[in-house]
Design a protein around this motif. Structure first.
Motif, mmCIF file in Angstrom:
data_model
loop_
_atom_site.group_PDB
_atom_site.id
_atom_site.type_symbol
_atom_site.label_atom_id
_atom_site.label_comp_id
_atom_site.label_asym_id
_atom_site.label_seq_id
_atom_site.Cartn_x
_atom_site.Cartn_y
_atom_site.Cartn_z
ATOM 1 N N ASP A 1 1.390 -1.287 0.022
ATOM 2 C CA ASP A 1 0.148 0.447 -0.367
ATOM 3 C C ASP A 1 0.882 1.112 0.117
ATOM 4 O O ASP A 1 2.107 1.783 0.084
ATOM 5 C CB ASP A 1 -0.964 -0.412 1.308
ATOM 6 N N LYS B 1 5.206 -0.285 5.555
ATOM 7 C CA LYS B 1 3.746 -1.808 4.390
ATOM 8 C C LYS B 1 4.893 -2.909 4.085
ATOM 9 O O LYS B 1 4.261 -3.521 4.119
ATOM 10 C CB LYS B 1 2.763 -0.978 3.876
ATOM 11 N N CYS C 1 -5.078 -3.239 -1.058
ATOM 12 C CA CYS C 1 -3.903 -1.885 -1.034
ATOM 13 C C CYS C 1 -5.169 -0.942 -0.402
ATOM 14 O O CYS C 1 -5.461 -0.073 -1.454
ATOM 15 C CB CYS C 1 -3.070 -1.689 -1.799
#
Length: 394
Positions: A105, A117, A348
């Protein structure tokens, strides 16, 4: 870039002048059309411009991503982490090599690959990270480099949006192991189609030069200079060569890049000021540590304000001759990726939420002051009108 109506202001447009035409005509009158002296000249000029040791010209930005991953040795079953918010070419190149794209993401403000992430996605099969300098904003390369080094994986910069940008005073094109540029007409300089990979690693450059030429160790010009016909195919490659015609155009365009970057930044500044007091929209954030290259100017509609509808705003602006666009549908939501890799909504969430709200606003160096004013006035009018009407309907 072209548009169907002369009254429509497109989101992007190339800028060609008589110097560009003369540069191409000079090649047309020469002995070389493809893989000649202009290829090496363009490579050297762009490498010097960004401060890289090596530059390899290819037939498109997509070919450049493919060649870069080939040079890094990405192969079947290898995992490569990339952001969900990018054009499909970024991750298609992973698939071309038999690799597995792993989608990470992005940060809410800038929509750049979120370093926080990445760690959870790394496995023993991870071979590379691809950072995408979305809209022309360089990623957080210090954080990404730290992750790449700790996990012994390659760092790739998809800088197709960011030629001329800087991160902490360092030029885009020198920030990763391999750095990719595109010369599509919508980009900072145009060769029709075309791409380039810059690197500090001569071995990577040599691999890419073979890869673009069917895997053959020498090209036609090199054999002509050596007075030999003999060649050997040592790898499996593609015909990804960029022509002398295109490289001559690229060399001519590169000379004008500084003034075009200044103009892009000036237009973005005008938009920033014009939209500052418009609560219905939010431009993307810009880090003080970067010099933004502004390939795109993206705004996010504040949908909570009267349930402002992106589809209606898009259509209304197009009806007024403002060629807004949307960049991009998150890659993992495309049917091919959902069917091949089992991706889908929720993978995401930041990228997906941003996609539902985003519009790309026209920005290109040849824009007139009248066109800039027209874009700002139309956006202000349309979003305020739809905000009021939809709020009243609710």
């Amino acid at each position: 870039m072209t548009t169907s109506s002369p009254n429509v202001i497109p989101y992007a447009r190339q800028w060609l002048d008589e110097d560009d035409v003369a540069a191409v005509c000079e090649v047309l009158r020469s002995a070389w059309m493809t893989t000649g002296p202009k290829v090496a000249e363009f490579e050297r000029a762009l490498a010097d411009w960004v401060g890289a040791k090596e530059a390899v010209a290819l037939s498109s930005g997509t070919a450049a991503v493919h060649a870069a991953l080939y040079a890094l040795g990405i192969g079947p079953g290898d995992e490569v982490i990339a952001p969900g918010m990018t054009f499909v070419a970024t991750t298609n190149a992973i698939v071309f090599q038999g690799g597995i794209p792993v989608f990470a993401d992005v940060t809410p403000g800038s929509l750049l690959l979120d370093p926080g992430k990445i760690e959870a996605l790394i496995t023993p099969r991870t071979r590379a990270l691809i950072a995408v300098d979305y809209t022309g904003h360089p990623c957080d390369y210090d954080a990404l480099r730290d992750i790449a080094q700790r996990h012994d994986v390659a760092l790739v910069a998809d800088a197709c949006h960011a030629l001329g940008g800087q991160y902490k005073g360092r030029h885009v094109g020198t920030l990763a192991d391999v750095n990719i540029f595109s010369f599509h007409p919508a980009k900072h300089l145009c060769t029709g189609e075309g791409g380039m990979v810059t690197t500090q690693n001569p071995e990577y450059a040599e691999r890419m030069r073979r890869f673009r030429n069917h895997g053959i160790a020498t090209d036609f010009r090199q054999r002509a200079e050596q007075g030999t016909w003999y060649y050997e195919m040592v790898d499996l490659g593609y015909n990804y060569r960029l022509t002398d015609l295109q490289c001559a155009l690229g060399i001519s365009q590169l000379r004008k890049l500084p003034q075009w970057l200044r103009r892009r930044r000036e237009i973005a500044r005008r938009y920033d000021e014009g939209f500052r007091d418009l609560p219905e929209i939010s431009p993307l954030t810009v880090s003080p540590e970067v010099s933004h290259a502004y390939h795109l100017y993206v705004i996010l509609l504040n949908l909570d304000r009267g349930q402002l509808d992106r589809g209606r705003v898009y259509k209304a602006l197009r009806d007024e001759g403002i060629g807004v666009n949307v960049h991009y549908i998150p890659v993992h939501l495309h049917p091919f990726y959902r069917q091949r890799f089992g991706t889908g909504p929720g993978l995401c969430p930041v990228a997906e939420a941003a996609y539902e709200r985003m519009l790309t606003v026209p920005l290109f160096p040849a824009m007139t002051e009248e066109e800039i004013d027209r874009v700002q006035a139309a956006i202000t009018h349309v979003v305020q009108l739809h905000h009021r009407s939809e709020a009243s309907a609710s």
